[in-house]
Motif scaffolding. Structure first.
Motif, PDB file in Angstrom:
ATOM      1  N   VAL A 199       0.969  -1.054   0.126  1.00 56.36           N
ATOM      2  CA  VAL A 199      -0.002   0.052   0.014  1.00 56.36           C
ATOM      3  C   VAL A 199       0.889   1.170  -0.078  1.00 56.36           C
ATOM      4  N   TYR A 200       0.547   2.023  -0.979  1.00 57.45           N
ATOM      5  CA  TYR A 200       1.595   3.334  -1.083  1.00 57.45           C
ATOM      6  C   TYR A 200       0.771   4.507  -0.584  1.00 57.45           C
ATOM      7  N   TYR A 201       1.316   5.276   0.314  1.00 57.84           N
ATOM      8  CA  TYR A 201       0.999   6.539   0.997  1.00 57.84           C
ATOM      9  C   TYR A 201       1.553   7.539   0.669  1.00 57.84           C
ATOM     10  N   CYS A 202       0.737   8.745   0.331  1.00 55.50           N
ATOM     11  CA  CYS A 202       1.182   9.973   0.149  1.00 55.50           C
ATOM     12  C   CYS A 202       1.496  10.646   1.434  1.00 55.50           C
ATOM     13  N   ASN A 203       2.591  11.611   1.502  1.00 57.65           N
ATOM     14  CA  ASN A 203       2.843  12.279   2.729  1.00 57.65           C
ATOM     15  C   ASN A 203       3.235  13.913   2.373  1.00 57.65           C
ATOM     16  N   ALA A 204       2.819  14.762   3.123  1.00 53.07           N
ATOM     17  CA  ALA A 204       3.115  16.292   2.740  1.00 53.07           C
ATOM     18  C   ALA A 204       3.279  17.029   3.993  1.00 53.07           C
ATOM     19  N   GLU A 205       4.457  17.609   4.111  1.00 55.06           N
ATOM     20  CA  GLU A 205       4.427  18.606   5.275  1.00 55.06           C
ATOM     21  C   GLU A 205       3.855  19.840   4.724  1.00 55.06           C
ATOM     22  N   ILE A 206       2.880  20.097   5.531  1.00 50.23           N
ATOM     23  CA  ILE A 206       1.860  21.533   5.023  1.00 50.23           C
ATOM     24  C   ILE A 206       1.865  22.487   6.225  1.00 50.23           C
ATOM     25  N   VAL A 207       1.830  23.857   5.860  1.00 54.82           N
ATOM     26  CA  VAL A 207       1.796  24.837   6.731  1.00 54.82           C
ATOM     27  C   VAL A 207       0.444  25.423   6.571  1.00 54.82           C
ATOM     28  N   THR A 208      -0.276  25.663   7.631  1.00 52.07           N
ATOM     29  CA  THR A 208      -1.545  26.453   7.570  1.00 52.07           C
ATOM     30  C   THR A 208      -1.695  27.593   8.502  1.00 52.07           C
ATOM     31  N   VAL A 209      -2.599  28.350   8.383  1.00 54.43           N
ATOM     32  CA  VAL A 209      -2.912  29.585   8.961  1.00 54.43           C
ATOM     33  C   VAL A 209      -3.413  29.185  10.436  1.00 54.43           C
ATOM     34  N   VAL A 210      -4.471  28.306  10.394  1.00 59.36           N
ATOM     35  CA  VAL A 210      -5.162  27.743  11.483  1.00 59.36           C
ATOM     36  C   VAL A 210      -4.205  27.128  12.606  1.00 59.36           C
ATOM     37  N   ALA A 211      -3.074  26.580  12.060  1.00 61.98           N
ATOM     38  CA  ALA A 211      -2.054  25.838  13.110  1.00 61.98           C
ATOM     39  C   ALA A 211      -0.938  26.970  13.491  1.00 61.98           C
ATOM     40  N   ARG A 212      -1.338  28.194  13.339  1.00 57.28           N
ATOM     41  CA  ARG A 212      -0.188  29.201  13.469  1.00 57.28           C
ATOM     42  C   ARG A 212       0.969  28.950  12.745  1.00 57.28           C
ATOM     43  N   TYR A 213       0.919  28.458  11.528  1.00 53.87           N
ATOM     44  CA  TYR A 213       1.962  28.538  10.769  1.00 53.87           C
ATOM     45  C   TYR A 213       2.953  27.302  11.249  1.00 53.87           C
ATOM     46  N   VAL A 214       2.681  26.364  12.068  1.00 53.12           N
ATOM     47  CA  VAL A 214       3.458  25.248  12.235  1.00 53.12           C
ATOM     48  C   VAL A 214       3.266  24.082  11.442  1.00 53.12           C
ATOM     49  N   PRO A 215       4.408  23.681  10.851  1.00 58.48           N
ATOM     50  CA  PRO A 215       4.223  22.780   9.933  1.00 58.48           C
ATOM     51  C   PRO A 215       3.861  21.296  10.484  1.00 58.48           C
ATOM     52  N   TYR A 216       2.877  20.582   9.526  1.00 61.57           N
ATOM     53  CA  TYR A 216       2.504  19.268  10.215  1.00 61.57           C
ATOM     54  C   TYR A 216       2.441  18.219   8.948  1.00 61.57           C
ATOM     55  N   ASN A 217       2.712  17.070   9.232  1.00 62.83           N
ATOM     56  CA  ASN A 217       2.725  15.967   8.106  1.00 62.83           C
ATOM     57  C   ASN A 217       1.548  15.484   8.120  1.00 62.83           C
ATOM     58  N   TYR A 218       1.130  15.234   7.043  1.00 59.66           N
ATOM     59  CA  TYR A 218      -0.343  14.954   6.651  1.00 59.66           C
ATOM     60  C   TYR A 218      -0.186  13.529   5.748  1.00 59.66           C
ATOM     61  N   TRP A 219      -0.904  12.560   6.002  1.00 58.92           N
ATOM     62  CA  TRP A 219      -0.767  11.303   5.219  1.00 58.92           C
ATOM     63  C   TRP A 219      -2.233  11.050   4.237  1.00 58.92           C
ATOM     64  N   GLY A 220      -2.048  10.605   3.120  1.00 62.47           N
ATOM     65  CA  GLY A 220      -3.137   9.938   2.448  1.00 62.47           C
ATOM     66  C   GLY A 220      -3.837   8.698   2.852  1.00 62.47           C
ATOM     67  N   GLN A 221      -4.721   8.403   2.376  1.00 59.16           N
ATOM     68  CA  GLN A 221      -5.661   7.030   2.792  1.00 59.16           C
ATOM     69  C   GLN A 221      -4.809   5.878   2.318  1.00 59.16           C
ATOM     70  N   GLY A 222      -3.918   6.065   1.186  1.00 62.58           N
ATOM     71  CA  GLY A 222      -3.295   4.882   0.639  1.00 62.58           C
ATOM     72  C   GLY A 222      -3.946   4.262  -0.639  1.00 62.58           C
ATOM     73  N   THR A 223      -3.146   3.782  -1.353  1.00 62.84           N
ATOM     74  CA  THR A 223      -3.706   3.068  -2.623  1.00 62.84           C
ATOM     75  C   THR A 223      -2.508   1.802  -2.889  1.00 62.84           C
ATOM     76  N   GLN A 224      -3.408   0.710  -3.255  1.00 59.22           N
ATOM     77  CA  GLN A 224      -2.710  -0.460  -3.184  1.00 59.22           C
ATOM     78  C   GLN A 224      -2.237  -0.885  -4.616  1.00 59.22           C
ATOM     79  N   VAL A 225      -0.871  -1.323  -4.715  1.00 65.46           N
ATOM     80  CA  VAL A 225       0.001  -1.540  -5.735  1.00 65.46           C
ATOM     81  C   VAL A 225       0.221  -3.088  -5.474  1.00 65.46           C
TER      82      VAL A 225
END
Length: 122
Positions: free
Chosen positions: A92-118
Protein backbone atom coordinates in the motif's frame (compact mmCIF):
# COMPACT_ATOMS: atom_id res chain seq x y z
CA UNK A 1 -9.44 20.57 6.82
CA UNK A 2 -6.40 19.53 4.81
CA UNK A 3 -6.53 16.21 3.04
CA UNK A 4 -4.40 14.20 0.62
CA UNK A 5 -6.04 11.91 -1.92
CA UNK A 6 -4.04 9.27 -3.83
CA UNK A 7 -4.95 7.57 -7.08
CA UNK A 8 -3.39 5.37 -9.75
CA UNK A 9 -2.81 2.10 -7.94
CA UNK A 10 -3.72 -1.23 -9.44
CA UNK A 11 -2.63 -4.69 -10.53
CA UNK A 12 0.20 -5.08 -13.04
CA UNK A 13 2.54 -7.80 -14.21
CA UNK A 14 6.22 -7.76 -13.37
CA UNK A 15 8.04 -5.35 -15.65
CA UNK A 16 5.02 -3.11 -16.04
CA UNK A 17 4.46 0.51 -15.06
CA UNK A 18 2.09 2.59 -12.94
CA UNK A 19 1.80 6.28 -12.19
CA UNK A 20 0.54 7.37 -8.78
CA UNK A 21 -0.90 10.81 -8.08
CA UNK A 22 -1.58 12.61 -4.82
CA UNK A 23 -3.43 15.91 -4.59
CA UNK A 24 -3.51 18.06 -1.47
CA UNK A 25 -6.52 20.26 -0.79
CA UNK A 26 -7.89 22.52 1.94
CA UNK A 27 -6.78 25.73 3.62
CA UNK A 28 -3.12 25.42 2.69
CA UNK A 29 -0.64 28.22 3.21
CA UNK A 30 2.35 26.35 1.78
CA UNK A 31 3.72 22.85 1.28
CA UNK A 32 7.27 21.90 2.16
CA UNK A 33 8.48 18.40 1.29
CA UNK A 34 6.22 15.75 -0.22
CA UNK A 35 6.85 12.05 -0.53
CA UNK A 36 5.72 8.49 -1.04
CA UNK A 37 5.93 5.67 1.48
CA UNK A 38 4.96 2.01 1.26
CA UNK A 39 3.72 -0.53 3.79
CA UNK A 40 2.96 -4.26 3.95
CA UNK A 41 1.53 -6.26 6.88
CA UNK A 42 5.00 -7.68 7.58
CA UNK A 43 6.93 -4.41 7.41
CA UNK A 44 6.86 -0.94 8.90
CA UNK A 45 6.04 1.95 6.66
CA UNK A 46 9.19 2.79 4.69
CA UNK A 47 10.30 5.72 2.58
CA UNK A 48 10.14 5.31 -1.18
CA UNK A 49 10.91 8.82 -2.45
CA UNK A 50 10.75 12.45 -1.35
CA UNK A 51 10.88 15.78 -3.11
CA UNK A 52 11.43 19.24 -1.65
CA UNK A 53 9.53 22.39 -2.53
CA UNK A 54 12.26 23.32 -5.02
CA UNK A 55 12.53 19.90 -6.64
CA UNK A 56 15.39 18.15 -4.86
CA UNK A 57 14.73 14.40 -4.72
CA UNK A 58 15.73 11.43 -2.61
CA UNK A 59 15.05 7.74 -3.31
CA UNK A 60 15.28 4.46 -1.49
CA UNK A 61 18.10 2.35 -2.91
CA UNK A 62 15.63 -0.35 -3.92
CA UNK A 63 13.80 1.95 -6.36
CA UNK A 64 16.61 4.08 -7.77
CA UNK A 65 16.64 4.00 -11.54
CA UNK A 66 13.09 2.65 -11.69
CA UNK A 67 10.91 5.23 -9.93
CA UNK A 68 10.69 8.98 -10.50
CA UNK A 69 9.02 11.47 -8.16
CA UNK A 70 7.80 14.84 -9.45
CA UNK A 71 5.49 17.59 -8.23
CA UNK A 72 3.33 20.35 -9.62
CA UNK A 73 3.22 23.20 -7.13
CA UNK A 74 0.43 24.98 -9.01
CA UNK A 75 -1.80 21.95 -8.38
CA UNK A 76 -0.45 20.90 -4.97
CA UNK A 77 0.12 17.48 -6.48
CA UNK A 78 2.95 14.95 -6.27
CA UNK A 79 3.45 12.03 -8.66
CA UNK A 80 5.34 8.75 -8.61
CA UNK A 81 6.17 7.15 -11.94
CA UNK A 82 6.97 3.49 -11.33
CA UNK A 83 8.68 1.50 -14.09
CA UNK A 84 10.11 -2.02 -14.23
CA UNK A 85 7.90 -3.05 -11.35
CA UNK A 86 8.82 -6.13 -9.32
CA UNK A 87 6.69 -8.36 -7.06
CA UNK A 88 8.60 -6.94 -4.08
CA UNK A 89 7.11 -3.53 -4.89
CA UNK A 90 3.68 -4.85 -3.88
CA UNK A 91 2.39 -2.72 -1.01
CA UNK A 92 0.00 0.00 0.00
CA UNK A 93 1.51 3.29 -1.08
CA UNK A 94 0.89 6.38 1.04
CA UNK A 95 1.35 10.01 0.12
CA UNK A 96 2.89 12.35 2.69
CA UNK A 97 3.24 16.12 2.77
CA UNK A 98 4.53 18.62 5.30
CA UNK A 99 1.98 21.42 5.13
CA UNK A 100 1.83 24.86 6.74
CA UNK A 101 -1.57 26.31 7.60
CA UNK A 102 -2.82 29.54 9.12
CA UNK A 103 -5.15 27.78 11.56
CA UNK A 104 -2.17 25.91 13.02
CA UNK A 105 -0.38 29.23 13.42
CA UNK A 106 2.15 28.37 10.71
CA UNK A 107 3.40 25.25 12.47
CA UNK A 108 4.26 22.59 9.85
CA UNK A 109 2.39 19.30 10.16
CA UNK A 110 2.79 15.99 8.34
CA UNK A 111 -0.37 14.84 6.58
CA UNK A 112 -1.00 11.36 5.16
CA UNK A 113 -3.22 10.10 2.39
CA UNK A 114 -5.52 7.10 2.70
CA UNK A 115 -3.23 4.82 0.70
CA UNK A 116 -3.53 3.11 -2.67
CA UNK A 117 -2.84 -0.58 -3.33
CA UNK A 118 -0.14 -1.58 -5.80
CA UNK A 119 0.06 -5.28 -6.65
CA UNK A 120 2.72 -6.69 -8.97
CA UNK A 121 2.26 -10.27 -10.15
CA UNK A 122 5.10 -12.55 -11.23
Amino acid sequence: QVQLVESGGGLVQAGGSLRLSCAASGSIFSINAMGWYRQTPAKQRELVATITSVGNTNYADSVKGRFTITRDNTKNTVYLQMNSLKPEDTAVYYCNAEIVTVVARYVPYNYWGQGTQVTVSS
